[in-house]
Design an enzyme around this catalytic site. Structure first.
Site, PDB file in Angstrom:
ATOM      1  N   ASP A  44      60.132  85.184  54.362  1.00 24.14           N
ATOM      2  CA  ASP A  44      61.461  84.863  54.877  1.00 24.14           C
ATOM      3  C   ASP A  44      61.400  84.699  56.389  1.00 24.14           C
ATOM      4  OD1 ASP A  44      64.562  84.931  54.708  1.00 24.14           O
ATOM      5  OD2 ASP A  44      64.085  86.481  56.181  1.00 24.14           O
ATOM      6  N   TYR A  49      64.415  82.370  64.618  1.00 27.07           N
ATOM      7  CA  TYR A  49      63.376  83.358  64.922  1.00 27.07           C
ATOM      8  C   TYR A  49      62.297  82.781  65.835  1.00 27.07           C
ATOM      9  CZ  TYR A  49      65.182  85.944  60.822  1.00 27.07           C
ATOM     10  OH  TYR A  49      65.964  86.606  59.897  1.00 27.07           O
ATOM     11  N   LYS A  74      66.205  79.600  57.366  1.00 20.96           N
ATOM     12  CA  LYS A  74      67.641  79.540  57.632  1.00 20.96           C
ATOM     13  C   LYS A  74      67.973  78.515  58.716  1.00 20.96           C
ATOM     14  CE  LYS A  74      67.410  84.551  57.050  1.00 20.96           C
ATOM     15  NZ  LYS A  74      65.951  84.604  57.316  1.00 20.96           N
ATOM     16  N   HIS A 107      72.577  80.562  58.254  1.00 22.96           N
ATOM     17  CA  HIS A 107      72.284  81.860  58.867  1.00 22.96           C
ATOM     18  C   HIS A 107      73.534  82.700  59.119  1.00 22.96           C
ATOM     19  CE1 HIS A 107      68.882  83.760  61.433  1.00 22.96           C
ATOM     20  NE2 HIS A 107      69.692  84.698  60.997  1.00 22.96           N
TER      21      HIS A 107
END
Length: 293
Positions: A44, A49, A74, A107
């Site tokens: 994931d 990120y 996401k 997200h």
């Protein structure tokens, strides 16, 4: 061996995933490689990120076939909107080095610009219809956000990834998810957020209820909390960059909690959120461009 969960569109997903939230890019390759070596088959990540490319590098170096690893990522709020979200897929797939993403989710709900959220989800539906993704979902959606989405959506989200750990169980969110056939997936499933955010409750890792149950099973508090999620039917996404923790978090399939122990953990809920309030997420405050490469 990881247990599998069947999503509402019949796609099968490993219940336990390996997360890379706040993992620096320079540490992501090694941690994902170790997770795959240990046995994780569900990774994931997220555009926000900043480490999708490194996840892709680890997948490539693992030597595993593409269909052996379930990839979840996401779309960040800055890329909401129909055409913007279609392009967000291209950016994520390019960084990951894949043609198809297994689970592609929004997200945040972005309540102050929910039309953009709806347009972004419509793009996910298009990607699903075109076979570019195998399943679609959402993250951090509260019951009212989910209801507003379902009023307009053609496809029910397969997953809602939200903060869930023993100190914050979000029962109303889980109830709304279940009523609509949406799988609740836990981020911060072992309460890592309680150890670095001041919630006024201390850390789940040191909770006497959790530690007593861990001692009874000869397991760690983290393993007990992960087992709790799995036995209650959730997907869980633990994270670590330490090899021994990565292995420990995966070693949760050889014991079972009793019904009484599950009730004891359920009773730890404080109702105190560790992460940001979804209603507070706005483009003005949290918007930032996601690089093309």
């Amino acid at each position: 061996m990881n247990e599998n969960i069947q999503l509402n569109n019949d796609v099968t997903m490993p219940s336990l995933g390996f997360g890379v939230f706040q993992t620096p890019p320079e540490e992501t390759v090694a941690s994902v490689e170790e997770a795959l070596r240990v046995g994780y088959r569900h990774i994931d990540t997220a555009a926000a990120y900043g480490n999708e490319r490194e996840v892709g590098m680890a997948l490539l170096s693992s030597g595993l076939a593409r269909d052996e690893v379930f990839i979840e990522t996401k779309v960040w709020i800055s890329d909401y909107g129909y055409h913007e979200t279609l392009h967000a897929f291209d950016k994520s797939a390019g960084k990951l080095g894949v043609e198809q993403i297994d689970l592609f989710i929004l997200h945040q709900p972005l309540p102050t610009a929910f039309d953009k959220t709806l347009d972004a989800y419509r793009a996910l539906e298009t990607l699903l219809a075109d076979g570019k993704v195998r399943a679609i979902g959402v993250s951090n959606f509260m019951p009212d956000h989910l209801e507003r989405l379902l009023d307009r959506a053609r496809v029910v989200p397969a997953v809602n990834q939200v903060e869930v750990h023993p100190y914050f169980t979000q029962p109303e969110v889980q109830k709304a998810d279940a009523a609509n056939g949406v799988l609740t997936q836990a981020w911060s499933p072992i309460g890592g957020i309680t150890s670095y955010r001041d919630t006024g409750t201390g850390s789940t890792f040191d909770d006497p209820v959790v530690t007593a149950i861990a001692e009874a099973h000869g397991k760690s508090p983290a393993q007990v909390m992960l087992r709790w999620h799995l036995q209650e039917g959730r997907s869980a996404i633990p994270k670590s960059v330490k090899a021994h923790r990565i292995a420990e978090n995966f070693d949760v399939f050889d014991f079972e909690l009793t019904a009484a122990q599950i009730r004891e953990i359920d009773a730890l809920d404080t109702g105190v959120r560790g992460g940001p309030e979804p209603a507070d997420i706005t483009l003005e405050t949290f918007g930032r461009p996601i690089p093309e490469a």
